[in-house]
Scaffold this active site. Structure first.
Site, PDB file in Angstrom:
ATOM      1  N   ASP A 102      10.635  71.447  22.350  1.00 17.77           N
ATOM      2  CA  ASP A 102      11.742  71.700  21.444  1.00 17.77           C
ATOM      3  C   ASP A 102      12.927  70.831  21.884  1.00 17.77           C
ATOM      4  OD1 ASP A 102      12.951  73.587  19.237  1.00 17.77           O
ATOM      5  OD2 ASP A 102      14.317  73.842  20.933  1.00 17.77           O
ATOM      6  N   HIS A 304       5.524  76.652  16.430  1.00 17.42           N
ATOM      7  CA  HIS A 304       6.551  75.905  17.166  1.00 17.42           C
ATOM      8  C   HIS A 304       6.532  76.137  18.672  1.00 17.42           C
ATOM      9  CE1 HIS A 304      10.234  73.726  17.772  1.00 17.42           C
ATOM     10  NE2 HIS A 304      10.820  74.774  18.332  1.00 17.42           N
TER      11      HIS A 304
END
Length: 327
Positions: A102, A304
């Site tokens: 991320d 994610h």
């Protein structure tokens, strides 16, 4: 080698950083994303340490147990890259393999681009190397997605900060499940869009149950790690987003530079990042951006939170990458 994860504090660039560490050998530095901390790498410590690596995961500046500088402009990518390079030195090492997920991925990619003498190899999870700035520009994002795009909404100081801190456990549950591959809505992932006048977390309702990779204890750990900053628990991380445009401007001098060191990319096909503007072009050009690309791995059904959702696949990819590096 000890099976325990050791915790301590290290001062880097005038900021007190909390680090978690396990193992001995070549240094592997793990950089988390938003809203996470060292604990997001809980499944990587043991396997990497057992394979003969010194594994260190800091809480990056502004997060969890680490210090939170008060000024918004203290969270630019040059600051964050400086922390990574400074931490490698503070740990008594000359080089490291840097792995980021991320927001940690742009830090890792930028560190490899700027300091290939220190970053001997780099891996990015979820976010590919969209260099030089790493995250695009705010005008481009607003044009592509409108004013409700989460990165645009995050620019309003205090709004998401207060909402996320109101009930941290609910925030972690909603974000971690909502952006995961276990959310049926992510079968065809799309960007995080905040409805006009609605709450920031509106697209991610409270889940009825947690997926197998996330327990209530995990949520409790994240809440406890963030507790030290009180009402500003999420402000440090949000300040990273508030420097997106500044990063775009600061790093224009590096336009045209790529990744010179060995590289690895790992992402999930249900990750919202995969749906973001231009990411498909970056992924298609990975071998040109990073000529020493070892592999580009896309995990089916993964959302994610790559290393949390699919630790076995991520660990296998990382160990394969690390074993291919020359000493």
């Amino acid at each position: 080698m000890t099976d325990e994860i050791d915790h301590r504090f290290v001062e880097v660039n005038g900021v007190r950083l909390h680090v978690a560490e396990q193992g001995e050998g070549p240094l592997v530095l793990l950089l988390h994303g938003f809203p996470e901390c060292w604990y997001s790498w809980r499944h990587q410590f043991g396997p990497l340490a057992a394979a003969g690596y010194r594994v260190v995961a800091p809480d990056q500046r502004g997060y969890a147990r680490s210090e939170q500088p008060p000024d918004v402009d203290s969270y630019t990518l040059p600051h964050l890259v400086g922390d990574a390079i400074g931490l490698i030195r503070a740990l008594g090492e000359e080089q490291a393999v840097v792995v980021g997920h991320d927001w940690g991925a742009p830090v890792a990619w930028a560190a490899a681009m700027m300091r290939p003498d220190v970053v001997r190899a780099v891996a990015g999870l979820s976010v590919p190397p969209a260099l030089p700035a790493g995250t695009g520009s705010l005008p481009m994002s607003r044009q592509a997605y409108g004013d409700g795009f989460y990165q645009v909404v995050f620019q309003e100081e205090g709004r998401a900060d207060a909402e996320f801190a109101r009930d941290p456990a609910a925030t972690f549950r909603r974000l971690l499940v909502g952006a995961s591959g276990d959310n049926p809505a992510n079968e065809k992932p799309g960007p995080w869009i905040v409805p006009e006048g609605g709450e920031v977390l509106a697209p991610y309702p409270e889940p009825g149950r947690l997926p197998g990779w996330l327990s209530e204890r995990d949520v409790e750990v994240f809440v406890r790690e963030y507790a030290g900053h009180g009402e500003r628990a999420f402000t440090g991380g949000l300040n990273w987003y508030r420097n997106i445009q500044r990063n775009h401007e600061l790093l224009t001098a590096f336009a045209g530079r790529g990744i010179e060191v060995p590289a690895l990319y790992v992402g999930g096909d249900r990750d919202l990042v995969q749906a973001m503007r231009g990411v498909d072009l970056v992924l298609g050009a990975l071998d040109r951006i990073a000529p020493r690309l070892h592999d580009s791995v896309v995990i089916e059904g993964c959302g994610h939170w790559t290393q949390q959702e699919r630790p076995a696949e991520v660990n296998a990819a990382l160990l394969d990458f690390l074993s291919a590096l020359k000493p």
